[in-house]
Write a protein that holds these residues in place. Structure first.
Motif, PDB file in Angstrom:
ATOM      1  N   ARG A   1      82.447  29.807  23.878  1.00 31.48           N
ATOM      2  CA  ARG A   1      82.197  28.987  25.063  1.00 31.48           C
ATOM      3  C   ARG A   1      83.393  28.122  25.436  1.00 31.48           C
TER       4      ARG A   1
ATOM      5  N   GLU B   1      79.521  37.544  31.919  1.00 30.03           N
ATOM      6  CA  GLU B   1      78.740  36.934  32.999  1.00 30.03           C
ATOM      7  C   GLU B   1      78.844  37.778  34.264  1.00 30.03           C
TER       8      GLU B   1
ATOM      9  N   GLN C   1      76.623  40.814  34.011  1.00 31.41           N
ATOM     10  CA  GLN C   1      75.213  40.481  34.211  1.00 31.41           C
ATOM     11  C   GLN C   1      74.910  40.255  35.681  1.00 31.41           C
ATOM     12  N   LEU C   2      75.785  39.560  36.377  1.00 35.03           N
ATOM     13  CA  LEU C   2      75.564  39.298  37.796  1.00 35.03           C
ATOM     14  C   LEU C   2      75.493  40.600  38.591  1.00 35.03           C
TER      15      LEU C   2
ATOM     16  N   CYS D   1      72.266  42.208  38.116  1.00 34.40           N
ATOM     17  CA  CYS D   1      71.220  41.467  38.834  1.00 34.40           C
ATOM     18  C   CYS D   1      71.267  41.689  40.340  1.00 34.40           C
TER      19      CYS D   1
ATOM     20  N   ALA E   1      80.904  34.272  38.752  1.00 30.88           N
ATOM     21  CA  ALA E   1      81.155  34.493  37.326  1.00 30.88           C
ATOM     22  C   ALA E   1      81.980  33.370  36.721  1.00 30.88           C
TER      23      ALA E   1
ATOM     24  N   ALA F   1      67.461  29.844  31.290  1.00 29.28           N
ATOM     25  CA  ALA F   1      68.084  30.969  31.973  1.00 29.28           C
ATOM     26  C   ALA F   1      68.529  32.041  30.986  1.00 29.28           C
TER      27      ALA F   1
ATOM     28  N   HIS G   1      71.572  34.377  30.146  1.00 27.89           N
ATOM     29  CA  HIS G   1      73.013  34.454  30.377  1.00 27.89           C
ATOM     30  C   HIS G   1      73.640  35.011  29.099  1.00 27.89           C
TER      31      HIS G   1
ATOM     32  N   SER H   1      72.579  33.263  25.897  1.00 23.18           N
ATOM     33  CA  SER H   1      71.179  32.897  25.675  1.00 23.18           C
ATOM     34  C   SER H   1      70.525  33.842  24.678  1.00 23.18           C
TER      35      SER H   1
ATOM     36  N   ARG I   1      73.904  30.781  41.202  1.00 22.22           N
ATOM     37  CA  ARG I   1      74.021  31.531  39.952  1.00 22.22           C
ATOM     38  C   ARG I   1      72.974  31.059  38.955  1.00 22.22           C
ATOM     39  N   ALA I   2      72.826  29.737  38.818  1.00 20.67           N
ATOM     40  CA  ALA I   2      71.824  29.196  37.905  1.00 20.67           C
ATOM     41  C   ALA I   2      70.417  29.626  38.322  1.00 20.67           C
TER      42      ALA I   2
ATOM     43  N   ASN J   1      69.901  33.233  37.324  1.00 19.12           N
ATOM     44  CA  ASN J   1      69.716  33.387  35.878  1.00 19.12           C
ATOM     45  C   ASN J   1      68.353  32.864  35.426  1.00 19.12           C
TER      46      ASN J   1
END
Length: 354
Positions: A128, A141, A144-145, A148, A159, A229, A231, A234, A320-321, A324
């Motif tokens: 992170r 990220e 994943q987007l 989605c 991202a 969320a 992500h 997670s 984005r949040a 997610n």
């Protein structure tokens, strides 16, 4: 759903929140202080750091963002309580988001305090916050987007939307890993760690049974609901984890709830019930959207939901949040056989079979 309004245990704190300001440093009760530490460029405005007096100094729960303004506010708040930053013996971090963990390393440098964190969050620190791993995390990220259904024209912007907040963290490995049920060796306190995953995989609350206090971090807040969320960092089904942890927390015998944002309040069980009902209603809303189609992307589901403002006016990083969080609810529905995922690029969601 009928709105449930908690009773603030500090009217001054509540008034500061509703008035758009920052509350004063408060002596909550003998040996316990609430210190607001400002958050830059954020509607939450401040994080509430709690200082627990010890025989040989003070322990703090959370620390704030790593900015000079935040550090000065924390130092000044400790001064009101009669301490200096050098008196800090322990930093108990509820979770690794920058407004809670960001200053922990700087406090340790100044005081020699130990930093405590749950192993599930400790294991995410390097990916992170370490420069060596950031590009890989952003790539995850982005992938994943795309799954989605985020439009290609905006996927790169979204991202990397949270990269700027990394500047508000001094990365510091924890000195101690705090597991669920651990009793913290803090003189004068009967403090026990309660693992409450969901908002982050290693989120911790801290229960003080002799005083009937519960420090809830971001797990339970008086007005807003905690962001849960899916992500790249997670758990696979964070909403299931969150709701299970909420249900377990409801049984605690608590007289006062001390959250990390907004203000302290009284009714833990009532607030937990309201938050759980909120998620039940959101799940039903999402189930209705996917049941009315042969396949819809997570992103399109998010655009059809009820938010606090029109979708078009939500800033990109908040979209984005929102996406997610929508995915977290879809995953929960899938795990209960109430929605079905159709693999592809992007993935589609539809009604469950049968």
């Amino acid at each position: 759903m009928a709105k449930f309004v908690v009773t603030p245990s500090s009217e001054k704190q509540r008034a500061a929140w509703t008035g758009g300001g920052i509350p004063e440093v408060e002596r909550v009760r003998p040996g316990l202080w609430s210190i607001p530490v400002p958050i830059p460029i954020n509607p939450l405005r401040y994080v509430l750091v709690y200082a627990l007096e010890l025989a040989d100094g003070v322990a703090i729960i959370d620390a704030g963002w790593d900015t000079d303004e935040a550090y000065e506010a924390l130092t000044a708040g400790l001064g009101v309580a009669g301490y200096t930053i050098a008196d800090v013996k322990a930093v108990l971090v509820t979770h690794i988001h920058p407004d809670h963990y960001g200053l922990a390393g700087r406090v340790r440098e100044a005081s020699g305090a130990w930093i405590g964190l749950h192993p599930a969050d400790a294991g995410l620190l390097r990916e992170r916050y370490d420069e060596e791993f950031i590009d890989a995390l952003v790539a995850k990220e982005r992938a994943q987007l795309l799954r989605c259904g985020v439009p290609a024209s905006t996927v790169d912007e979204l991202a990397g939307a949270s990269m700027m907040i990394r500047t508000f963290v001094t990365m510091a490995a924890p000195d101690r890993l705090i597991e669920d049920g651990d009793r913290l060796d803090l003189s004068g306190w009967d403090l026990r760690a309660v693992w409450t995953p969901g908002h982050s995989p290693g989120h911790l609350c801290f229960a003080e049974s002799s005083r009937k206090l519960l420090f809830t971090g971001d797990h339970v807040l008086p007005r807003i609901t905690s962001a849960v969320a899916v992500h790249p960092q997670s758990a696979p089904n964070p909403l299931a984890d969150y709701l299970d942890a909420l249900a377990a927390l409801r049984a605690f015998d608590v007289e006062e709830v001390l959250p990390a944002h907004e203000y302290r309040f009284l009714e833990l069980a009532g607030r937990v019930d309201y938050v759980m009902e909120h998620h039940r209603e959101r799940l039903a809303e999402i189930e209705e959207v996917v049941s009315g189609t042969d396949g819809v992307t997570c992103w399109d589901v998010a655009t059809k939901l009820t938010w606090s403002r029109p979708w078009e006016s939500i800033p990109s990083f908040m979209r984005r949040a929102a996406g997610n969080e929508t995915l977290a609810h879809l995953v929960w529905l899938e795990s209960r056989g109430r929605a079905r995922r159709l693999p592809g690029e992007p993935e589609l969601w539809t009604r469950a079979e049968g």
